[in-house]
Write a protein that holds these residues in place. Sequence first.
Motif, PDB file in Angstrom:
ATOM      1  N   SER A  30      -3.864   3.113  -7.022  1.00 54.91           N
ATOM      2  CA  SER A  30      -4.589   2.457  -5.943  1.00 54.91           C
ATOM      3  C   SER A  30      -3.871   1.184  -5.513  1.00 54.91           C
ATOM      4  O   SER A  30      -3.108   0.588  -6.288  1.00 54.91           O
ATOM      5  CB  SER A  30      -6.017   2.114  -6.378  1.00 54.91           C
ATOM      6  N   TYR A  31      -4.150   0.768  -4.273  1.00 46.79           N
ATOM      7  CA  TYR A  31      -3.561  -0.473  -3.778  1.00 46.79           C
ATOM      8  C   TYR A  31      -3.984  -1.653  -4.651  1.00 46.79           C
ATOM      9  O   TYR A  31      -3.170  -2.518  -4.992  1.00 46.79           O
ATOM     10  CB  TYR A  31      -3.986  -0.709  -2.327  1.00 46.79           C
ATOM     11  N   GLU A  51       0.823  -1.213   0.000  1.00 55.01           N
ATOM     12  CA  GLU A  51       0.000   0.000   0.000  1.00 55.01           C
ATOM     13  C   GLU A  51       0.858   1.265   0.000  1.00 55.01           C
ATOM     14  O   GLU A  51       0.471   2.292  -0.580  1.00 55.01           O
ATOM     15  CB  GLU A  51      -0.971   0.003   1.185  1.00 55.01           C
ATOM     16  N   GLN A  84       0.843   4.095  -2.976  1.00 49.91           N
ATOM     17  CA  GLN A  84       0.631   5.512  -2.685  1.00 49.91           C
ATOM     18  C   GLN A  84       1.729   6.373  -3.307  1.00 49.91           C
ATOM     19  O   GLN A  84       1.452   7.386  -3.954  1.00 49.91           O
ATOM     20  CB  GLN A  84       0.603   5.717  -1.169  1.00 49.91           C
TER      21      GLN A  84
END
Length: 295
Positions: A62-63, A53, A57
């Motif tokens: 997006s993750y 994650e 970022q």
Amino acid sequence: MSSHVAPGDQVTSGLDRRTELREFLRSRRARLRPQDVGLPSHGRRRVPGLRREELAQLAGMSYAYYARLEQGYGDTMSAEVLDAVARVLRLNEEERDHLVRLAQPDRHSTTQAAPPPQGLRPSIQRLLDALGVPAYVVSRRMDILGWNRLAAAVFGDWGQLPPEERNVARLIFLSPEMRGRFADPDRTALKLAGVLRINAGKSPGDAYLSSLIQELSQKSEEFRQFWARHEVSCGSIGDSVRMRHPLVGEFDLVHEPMALPGGAPMRLITFHAEPGSRSEEALRMLASWEMEPLR
């Protein structure tokens, strides 16, 4: 990821691209600390390195989107996305190219599986014989296809070996005599594992190359550990390697690889010493001594 691979573990016949991509990205996340990329560190972590994650970022995605890349679904991702991931992971040019080939093999595969070449054109052997520096030619899987007299003086007489044993990686990992010719054999071995990794990424379906990786993984604990590190290397131009010779002692050679055009992928590998150096004198001494015919 642990760098240990148990002796019973198998290396598949042919590169499993999705597994390679996942493990490559994990290994590169593991070598970065949050503070390396401007993130706060919150004490000890269950696993080292950046979390997925955090990488997502920093790369501006997006993750879930990044997670698909680690799962091997990079085919539809843009070059900008892959560049962003490479930037966050601080990949060098070789590593970035390796990432792109694994993520998008249909677009970037450069070589196809084919039987390894069995020999050289006579003109290439004549070129080797005419060179005044140690030189040899290798295939994609590092089979030694030809060499000159000075290469035999520096590295050992490969003509005394059965043809199936004339392989640079095999000799470095499995032959104490060959390893003894290098002052830092571990560094050389790690680079060779990286060359095999890049070549396997270029041609993931090459069963001939996979068979060598399988053999080395079964016979060499060192190879298993180096292979699990997912290092990649093209055998960098201009690298220096220190040799250790039983007659002239230690001396330094500069490594220069170059692709040979036409037919199966082959590379001419030459080594030279800096002009006026003791290493040049050591090479001159080796060249001046009478040697038995190679073949």
